[in-house]
Design a protein around this motif. Structure first.
Motif, PDB file in Angstrom:
ATOM      1  N   ASN A  71       0.823  -1.208   0.000  1.00  0.00           N
ATOM      2  CA  ASN A  71       0.000   0.000   0.000  1.00  0.00           C
ATOM      3  C   ASN A  71       0.862   1.266   0.000  1.00  0.00           C
ATOM      4  O   ASN A  71       0.498   2.269  -0.617  1.00  0.00           O
ATOM      5  CB  ASN A  71      -0.935   0.009   1.215  1.00  0.00           C
ATOM      6  CG  ASN A  71      -1.955  -1.104   1.166  1.00  0.00           C
ATOM      7  OD1 ASN A  71      -2.605  -1.302   0.147  1.00  0.00           O
ATOM      8  ND2 ASN A  71      -2.100  -1.832   2.257  1.00  0.00           N
ATOM      9  N   THR A  72       1.974   1.225   0.692  1.00  0.00           N
ATOM     10  CA  THR A  72       2.823   2.404   0.786  1.00  0.00           C
ATOM     11  C   THR A  72       4.062   2.320  -0.089  1.00  0.00           C
ATOM     12  O   THR A  72       4.741   3.321  -0.317  1.00  0.00           O
ATOM     13  CB  THR A  72       3.272   2.625   2.244  1.00  0.00           C
ATOM     14  OG1 THR A  72       4.073   1.507   2.680  1.00  0.00           O
ATOM     15  CG2 THR A  72       2.073   2.763   3.167  1.00  0.00           C
ATOM     16  N   GLY A  73       4.362   1.120  -0.580  1.00  0.00           N
ATOM     17  CA  GLY A  73       5.560   0.940  -1.391  1.00  0.00           C
ATOM     18  C   GLY A  73       6.838   1.094  -0.595  1.00  0.00           C
ATOM     19  O   GLY A  73       7.872   1.498  -1.143  1.00  0.00           O
ATOM     20  N   THR A  74       6.784   0.729   0.690  1.00  0.00           N
ATOM     21  CA  THR A  74       7.955   0.836   1.558  1.00  0.00           C
ATOM     22  C   THR A  74       7.993  -0.366   2.501  1.00  0.00           C
ATOM     23  O   THR A  74       6.989  -1.064   2.684  1.00  0.00           O
ATOM     24  CB  THR A  74       7.921   2.112   2.415  1.00  0.00           C
ATOM     25  OG1 THR A  74       6.747   2.080   3.256  1.00  0.00           O
ATOM     26  CG2 THR A  74       7.900   3.359   1.553  1.00  0.00           C
ATOM     27  N   VAL A 131      -7.707   1.265  18.257  1.00  0.00           N
ATOM     28  CA  VAL A 131      -7.363   1.753  16.925  1.00  0.00           C
ATOM     29  C   VAL A 131      -7.466   0.589  15.953  1.00  0.00           C
ATOM     30  O   VAL A 131      -6.839  -0.447  16.145  1.00  0.00           O
ATOM     31  CB  VAL A 131      -5.943   2.356  16.882  1.00  0.00           C
ATOM     32  CG1 VAL A 131      -5.618   2.840  15.464  1.00  0.00           C
ATOM     33  CG2 VAL A 131      -5.808   3.495  17.876  1.00  0.00           C
ATOM     34  N   LEU A 132      -8.266   0.775  14.925  1.00  0.00           N
ATOM     35  CA  LEU A 132      -8.490  -0.240  13.901  1.00  0.00           C
ATOM     36  C   LEU A 132      -7.985   0.312  12.577  1.00  0.00           C
ATOM     37  O   LEU A 132      -8.352   1.422  12.178  1.00  0.00           O
ATOM     38  CB  LEU A 132      -9.972  -0.581  13.813  1.00  0.00           C
ATOM     39  CG  LEU A 132     -10.394  -1.741  12.917  1.00  0.00           C
ATOM     40  CD1 LEU A 132      -9.847  -3.062  13.438  1.00  0.00           C
ATOM     41  CD2 LEU A 132     -11.925  -1.811  12.830  1.00  0.00           C
ATOM     42  N   GLY A 133      -7.134  -0.449  11.898  1.00  0.00           N
ATOM     43  CA  GLY A 133      -6.576   0.033  10.648  1.00  0.00           C
ATOM     44  C   GLY A 133      -5.367   0.919  10.880  1.00  0.00           C
ATOM     45  O   GLY A 133      -4.685   0.808  11.900  1.00  0.00           O
ATOM     46  N   ARG A 134      -5.115   1.828   9.945  1.00  0.00           N
ATOM     47  CA  ARG A 134      -3.905   2.646   9.988  1.00  0.00           C
ATOM     48  C   ARG A 134      -4.245   4.112  10.193  1.00  0.00           C
ATOM     49  O   ARG A 134      -5.144   4.653   9.546  1.00  0.00           O
ATOM     50  CB  ARG A 134      -3.104   2.496   8.694  1.00  0.00           C
ATOM     51  CG  ARG A 134      -2.629   1.073   8.467  1.00  0.00           C
ATOM     52  CD  ARG A 134      -1.786   0.996   7.222  1.00  0.00           C
ATOM     53  NE  ARG A 134      -1.387  -0.382   6.958  1.00  0.00           N
ATOM     54  CZ  ARG A 134      -0.658  -0.741   5.921  1.00  0.00           C
ATOM     55  NH1 ARG A 134      -0.254   0.173   5.060  1.00  0.00           N
ATOM     56  NH2 ARG A 134      -0.329  -2.002   5.743  1.00  0.00           N
ATOM     57  N   THR A 135      -3.501   4.734  11.071  1.00  0.00           N
ATOM     58  CA  THR A 135      -3.698   6.150  11.338  1.00  0.00           C
ATOM     59  C   THR A 135      -2.537   7.007  10.844  1.00  0.00           C
ATOM     60  O   THR A 135      -2.667   8.225  10.764  1.00  0.00           O
ATOM     61  CB  THR A 135      -3.870   6.380  12.852  1.00  0.00           C
ATOM     62  OG1 THR A 135      -2.721   5.848  13.537  1.00  0.00           O
ATOM     63  CG2 THR A 135      -5.124   5.688  13.371  1.00  0.00           C
ATOM     64  N   GLU A 136      -1.395   6.375  10.525  1.00  0.00           N
ATOM     65  CA  GLU A 136      -0.252   7.152  10.058  1.00  0.00           C
ATOM     66  C   GLU A 136      -0.377   7.384   8.552  1.00  0.00           C
ATOM     67  O   GLU A 136      -1.064   6.663   7.843  1.00  0.00           O
ATOM     68  CB  GLU A 136       1.072   6.446  10.372  1.00  0.00           C
ATOM     69  CG  GLU A 136       1.420   5.276   9.489  1.00  0.00           C
ATOM     70  CD  GLU A 136       0.771   3.977   9.883  1.00  0.00           C
ATOM     71  OE1 GLU A 136       1.189   2.924   9.353  1.00  0.00           O
ATOM     72  OE2 GLU A 136      -0.169   3.996  10.700  1.00  0.00           O
ATOM     73  N   GLY A 137       0.299   8.433   8.065  1.00  0.00           N
ATOM     74  CA  GLY A 137       0.282   8.728   6.641  1.00  0.00           C
ATOM     75  C   GLY A 137      -1.051   9.246   6.138  1.00  0.00           C
ATOM     76  O   GLY A 137      -1.326   9.185   4.927  1.00  0.00           O
ATOM     77  N   THR A 138      -1.889   9.759   7.021  1.00  0.00           N
ATOM     78  CA  THR A 138      -3.191  10.279   6.617  1.00  0.00           C
ATOM     79  C   THR A 138      -3.132  11.799   6.484  1.00  0.00           C
ATOM     80  O   THR A 138      -2.230  12.453   7.012  1.00  0.00           O
ATOM     81  CB  THR A 138      -4.273   9.881   7.623  1.00  0.00           C
ATOM     82  OG1 THR A 138      -3.915  10.356   8.930  1.00  0.00           O
ATOM     83  CG2 THR A 138      -4.408   8.369   7.689  1.00  0.00           C
ATOM     84  N   ALA A 153      -6.893   9.112   3.959  1.00  0.00           N
ATOM     85  CA  ALA A 153      -5.777   9.443   3.072  1.00  0.00           C
ATOM     86  C   ALA A 153      -6.353   9.570   1.668  1.00  0.00           C
ATOM     87  O   ALA A 153      -6.938   8.602   1.155  1.00  0.00           O
ATOM     88  CB  ALA A 153      -4.697   8.374   3.121  1.00  0.00           C
ATOM     89  N   ASP A 154      -6.244  10.745   1.094  1.00  0.00           N
ATOM     90  CA  ASP A 154      -6.813  11.015  -0.233  1.00  0.00           C
ATOM     91  C   ASP A 154      -8.294  10.656  -0.278  1.00  0.00           C
ATOM     92  O   ASP A 154      -8.793  10.095  -1.265  1.00  0.00           O
ATOM     93  CB  ASP A 154      -6.052  10.230  -1.311  1.00  0.00           C
ATOM     94  CG  ASP A 154      -4.604  10.671  -1.437  1.00  0.00           C
ATOM     95  OD1 ASP A 154      -4.335  11.873  -1.237  1.00  0.00           O
ATOM     96  OD2 ASP A 154      -3.745   9.812  -1.718  1.00  0.00           O
ATOM     97  N   GLY A 155      -8.998  10.978   0.807  1.00  0.00           N
ATOM     98  CA  GLY A 155     -10.432  10.758   0.840  1.00  0.00           C
ATOM     99  C   GLY A 155     -10.869   9.339   1.115  1.00  0.00           C
ATOM    100  O   GLY A 155     -12.068   9.037   1.093  1.00  0.00           O
ATOM    101  N   VAL A 156      -9.925   8.427   1.402  1.00  0.00           N
ATOM    102  CA  VAL A 156     -10.239   7.012   1.651  1.00  0.00           C
ATOM    103  C   VAL A 156      -9.991   6.686   3.118  1.00  0.00           C
ATOM    104  O   VAL A 156      -8.960   7.070   3.683  1.00  0.00           O
ATOM    105  CB  VAL A 156      -9.385   6.096   0.756  1.00  0.00           C
ATOM    106  CG1 VAL A 156      -9.577   4.633   1.133  1.00  0.00           C
ATOM    107  CG2 VAL A 156      -9.729   6.318  -0.701  1.00  0.00           C
TER     108      VAL A 156
END
Length: 406
Positions: free
Chosen positions: A279-282, A327-334, A359-362
């Motif tokens: 998802n992040t390419g890292t 916390v469910l899912g990801r909160t960083e990079g938003t 992140a980008d509306g998602v």
């Protein structure tokens, strides 16, 4: 695919144990050796700062599998033996002995991060011994300083306040718990600290230690307490490994199946593993309990050449000052945080507050403060990558129906 005859698992924590359990439940009949630096059989770390410190659990309740349980798994357990070297798939122990497997799974986790000049009698919390020592200290103390306002620091502050200690928490960042909750969620968490009577000093750094009970801040302020705890995160336990193994994000660089990049017969799971994130390419490390279990399952399946189950959103929780933060899912990079329920971002009650992270509306993640029923209703939308309008519509529908926060 022919299964390996001997699998060596280095690290007797959650990740190592769950990998072994999945191997056996999938029908693996070969030899398994478990190497653990601590003398204890595998135990669960999250309760150390929760139930153990608040006195509701005896320390032995944290054990995930005792020695007889390991025997039932047909595991050769080398507990109290630290791995000090790795050559191919041969592990060298601190005793000088070597253990060679066809496959090695690295699950050594992390060690508590220490600050420069930190005295030995300044507490950290990572191991069962740490928790027992801290529990004894809390029973004798009247005041406490905690350096670091992450989840563990917050949970220790909660246990100390419950015992009536005067507590000061020093955090270098503007708000507590920011690594997991971000700025908006951290502002909500800050209210829990202050409303519980904790002196929260955010945006302040430690200049040094006068001794084991006294710290000096960057502005020259000197603070003293009966106990000082440093809780500023952890670092992967990788110093014993050869420098030739690839590193990323402070951990071992792995592919999407947990294979250590550029190697043969090596996998890594848990806090010390930086898996490739499509998802992040890292490469990305995740220090979450549920992520470790998911990785252990995937590694076991990859070793045996079977198909792993579908992944689930990351999940982490913390018990703070009478509320469960989830916390469910990801909160960083938003790039946007939207209040979905409750008034915790304002002056209303913190309990029942739910925040959506986009992140980008998602929708990528959701955080809740004392609202376990509500947060789990967003699981499907996180998996589907629901857009902002759909998420807000569901939130409005839940409010209209009067869905209870607990």
């Amino acid at each position: 695919m022919t299964p390996p005859q001997h699998i060596v698992v280095v690290g007797a924590g959650l990740g190592g144990l769950r990998t072994i359990e999945r191997l056996r439940s999938s029908g693996y009949e070969g030899d398994i050796t478990l190497v653990g630096a601590e003398i204890h059989p595998p135990y669960d770390r999250p309760p150390l700062s929760k139930q153990v410190l608040d006195g509701s659990w005896q320390p032995d309740r944290t054990i995930l599998r005792d020695r007889s349980g390991l025997t039932e798994l047909r595991v050769t357990a080398r507990l109290g033996s630290r791995a000090v070297g790795l050559h191919g798939t041969t592990v060298t122990l601190d005793s000088g002995e070597v253990v060679t497997g066809d496959v090695v799974v690295l699950a050594t986790g992390t060690v508590a991060r220490r600050l420069p000049g930190q005295p030995e009698d300044v507490a950290t919390l990572r191991t069962l011994e740490d928790a027992q020592s801290l529990l004894l200290g809390l029973s004798r103390a009247r005041s406490m300083i905690i350096v670091g306002a992450g989840f563990i620091g917050a949970e220790v502050a909660c246990a100390a306040r419950r015992r009536g200690l005067d507590v000061t928490v020093i955090e270098a960042l503007p708000v507590p718990c920011v690594r997991v909750l971000g700025d908006a969620g951290g502002r909500v968490a800050a209210r829990l600290f202050t409303e519980a009577g904790v002196v929260l000093r955010s945006g302040e750094r430690i200049a040094g230690f006068k001794d084991g009970r006294t710290v000096e801040l960057a502005d020259g302020t000197v603070l003293s307490a009966d106990i000082v705890l440093v809780s500023v995160g952890a670092v992967p336990d990788l110093d014993w490994l050869p420098d030739t193994l690839p590193r990323a994000a402070d951990g071992l660089a792995c592919d999407t199946r947990g294979r250590v990049a550029g190697t043969s017969g090596l996998w890594a799971v848990g806090d010390a593993a930086a898996w490739w994130d499509v998802n992040t390419g890292t490469h990305r490390r995740s220090e979450h309990w549920t992520s470790t279990i998911d990785q252990a399952t995937r590694v076991a399946c990859d070793i045996l050449g079977t198909t792993p189950p579908a992944g689930t959103p990351e999940y982490v929780w913390s018990d703070q000052f009478g509320l469960k933060i989830q916390v469910l899912g990801r909160t960083e990079g938003t790039d946007e945080v939207v209040p979905l329920h409750g008034q915790g971002l304002g002056t209303g009650a913190v309990k029942g507050t739910v925040l959506g992270y986009f992140a980008d509306g998602v929708l990528t993640g959701v955080a809740s403060f004392g609202a376990p029923t509500r947060i789990m209703r967003y699981r499907t939308q996180i998996i589907a990558g629901a857009d902002r309008d759909a998420v807000l519509a569901q939130a409005a529908e839940m409010e209209q129906k009067g869905t209870q926060p607990t």
